[in-house]
Design a protein around this motif. Structure first.
Motif, short mmCIF file in Angstrom:
data_model
loop_
_atom_site.label_atom_id
_atom_site.label_comp_id
_atom_site.label_asym_id
_atom_site.label_seq_id
_atom_site.Cartn_x
_atom_site.Cartn_y
_atom_site.Cartn_z
N LYS A 35 0.82 -1.22 0.00
CA LYS A 35 0.00 0.00 0.00
C LYS A 35 0.85 1.27 0.00
O LYS A 35 0.41 2.29 -0.50
N VAL A 36 2.06 1.21 0.56
CA VAL A 36 2.87 2.42 0.68
C VAL A 36 4.03 2.51 -0.30
O VAL A 36 4.55 3.59 -0.56
N LEU A 37 4.46 1.37 -0.87
CA LEU A 37 5.60 1.37 -1.78
C LEU A 37 5.22 1.87 -3.17
O LEU A 37 4.15 1.55 -3.68
N ASP A 38 6.14 2.62 -3.78
CA ASP A 38 6.01 3.00 -5.19
C ASP A 38 6.70 1.90 -6.00
O ASP A 38 7.92 1.81 -6.02
N ALA A 130 22.23 1.59 -10.20
CA ALA A 130 20.79 1.35 -10.08
C ALA A 130 20.10 2.58 -9.50
O ALA A 130 20.71 3.38 -8.79
N GLU A 131 18.83 2.72 -9.81
CA GLU A 131 18.01 3.80 -9.25
C GLU A 131 17.15 3.22 -8.14
O GLU A 131 16.37 2.29 -8.37
N VAL A 132 17.29 3.77 -6.94
CA VAL A 132 16.46 3.34 -5.82
C VAL A 132 15.18 4.16 -5.86
O VAL A 132 15.18 5.36 -5.63
N VAL A 133 14.08 3.49 -6.22
CA VAL A 133 12.79 4.15 -6.38
C VAL A 133 12.15 4.42 -5.03
O VAL A 133 11.58 5.50 -4.80
N ASP A 134 12.24 3.46 -4.11
CA ASP A 134 11.56 3.59 -2.82
C ASP A 134 12.20 2.65 -1.82
O ASP A 134 12.89 1.69 -2.19
N ILE A 135 11.97 2.94 -0.53
CA ILE A 135 12.47 2.12 0.56
C ILE A 135 11.36 1.99 1.60
O ILE A 135 10.72 2.99 1.95
N CYS A 136 11.15 0.77 2.09
CA CYS A 136 10.19 0.57 3.17
C CYS A 136 10.72 -0.47 4.15
O CYS A 136 11.20 -1.52 3.73
N VAL A 137 10.62 -0.16 5.43
CA VAL A 137 10.96 -1.10 6.49
C VAL A 137 9.71 -1.37 7.31
O VAL A 137 8.83 -0.51 7.42
N ALA A 138 9.63 -2.56 7.87
CA ALA A 138 8.48 -2.88 8.71
C ALA A 138 8.50 -2.07 9.99
O ALA A 138 7.49 -1.48 10.37
N ILE A 139 9.66 -2.01 10.65
CA ILE A 139 9.77 -1.34 11.95
C ILE A 139 10.91 -0.33 11.91
O ILE A 139 12.04 -0.66 11.55
N GLN A 140 10.61 0.88 12.32
CA GLN A 140 11.61 1.95 12.42
C GLN A 140 11.85 2.21 13.90
O GLN A 140 10.93 2.54 14.64
N ARG A 141 13.10 2.06 14.32
CA ARG A 141 13.46 2.33 15.71
C ARG A 141 14.04 3.74 15.79
O ARG A 141 15.10 4.00 15.23
N LYS A 151 10.17 4.88 4.09
CA LYS A 151 8.88 4.64 4.72
C LYS A 151 9.00 3.52 5.74
O LYS A 151 9.85 2.64 5.60
N SER A 152 8.13 3.57 6.74
CA SER A 152 8.07 2.49 7.72
C SER A 152 6.61 2.23 8.06
O SER A 152 5.76 3.11 7.91
N LEU A 153 6.34 1.02 8.50
CA LEU A 153 4.97 0.69 8.89
C LEU A 153 4.67 1.11 10.31
O LEU A 153 3.57 1.56 10.61
N VAL A 154 5.64 0.95 11.20
CA VAL A 154 5.52 1.44 12.58
C VAL A 154 6.85 2.02 13.01
O VAL A 154 7.91 1.61 12.55
N ARG A 155 6.77 3.01 13.92
CA ARG A 155 7.97 3.56 14.53
C ARG A 155 7.90 3.27 16.02
O ARG A 155 6.85 3.46 16.64
N VAL A 156 9.01 2.77 16.56
CA VAL A 156 9.05 2.43 17.97
C VAL A 156 10.19 3.19 18.65
O VAL A 156 11.15 3.62 18.01
N GLU A 157 10.05 3.34 19.95
CA GLU A 157 11.11 3.83 20.82
C GLU A 157 11.43 2.70 21.78
O GLU A 157 10.51 2.01 22.25
N VAL A 158 12.70 2.50 22.08
CA VAL A 158 13.12 1.42 22.94
C VAL A 158 13.83 2.00 24.16
O VAL A 158 14.82 2.71 24.02
N THR A 159 13.27 1.71 25.32
CA THR A 159 13.94 2.02 26.59
C THR A 159 14.18 0.67 27.24
O THR A 159 14.83 -0.18 26.64
N GLU A 160 13.60 0.45 28.40
CA GLU A 160 13.62 -0.91 28.94
C GLU A 160 12.50 -1.75 28.37
O GLU A 160 12.44 -2.95 28.55
N LYS A 161 11.60 -1.08 27.62
CA LYS A 161 10.51 -1.74 26.88
C LYS A 161 10.41 -1.12 25.50
O LYS A 161 10.96 -0.08 25.24
N VAL A 162 9.64 -1.79 24.63
CA VAL A 162 9.38 -1.28 23.28
C VAL A 162 8.05 -0.54 23.30
O VAL A 162 7.04 -1.09 23.75
#
Length: 169
Positions: A35-38, A130-141, A151-162
């Motif tokens: 849905k998000v990738l070109d 090569a031409e990089v058209v788009d980038i997507c990761v499942a999880i962005q920390r 692009k990322s599907l979710v962004r997380v912050e990590v301390t002692e928990k996610v």
């Protein structure tokens, strides 16, 4: 969560394949990426060994776009591109084969934490032409800078928990 030196490393089926990768989760992640990738005019899906492979495989099957795996071992094929990689918890070398000048590629991966892998991969892909058209990761920390938008599907912050701080599904 486990410690690797001073680095808090989080464990998840999408990022580590343990304890198991549920097909429904993998399907949900790949459907969200579609849905998000070109993908307009894209020749290849590029993934990095190891944890990008399962995501790239499913996306390749869903789109009929061939997948190229950037490996962590040398093959010595003609035109092999070698690049150093440094992450938050390791250093290594990446080897690219099968990408040529003019290829239009998308990069997909499980997670971006420090950006080290993606920066190294982008540098290597520049060498190939090569031409990089788009980038997507499942999880962005956090908010790692890789030198270009991604692009990322979710962004997380990590301390002692996610903590999930943003959903882009």
């Amino acid at each position: 969560m486990v410690k690797r030196g001073d680095y808090n490393y989080f464990i998840h089926p999408i990022t580590d394949g343990v304890p198991i990768v549920d097909p429904a989760l993998l399907r949900e992640v790949c459907s969200a990426m579609l849905k998000v990738l070109d993908l307009n005019g894209v020749d290849k899906i590029v993934v990095v060994e190891a944890m990008g492979i399962h995501i790239g495989s499913v996306l390749s099957v869903m789109t009929d776009i061939p997948m190229n795996i950037v490996r962590k071992r040398e093959y010595k094929l003609p035109g092999e591109v070698v690049v150093d990689q440094t992450t938050g918890y390791s250093k290594g070398v990446l080897y690219i084969n099968g990408i040529k000048e003019g290829d239009r590629v998308v990069i997909v991966d499980d997670v971006v934490s420090t950006g080290g892998t993606l920066r190294a991969l982008l540098a290597a892909l520049r060498i190939t032409g090569a031409e990089v058209v788009d980038i997507c990761v499942a999880i962005q920390r956090g908010n790692p800078d890789i030198g270009r938008p991604y692009k990322s599907l979710v962004r997380v912050e990590v301390t002692e928990k996610v903590h999930v701080v943003e959903r882009n599904l």
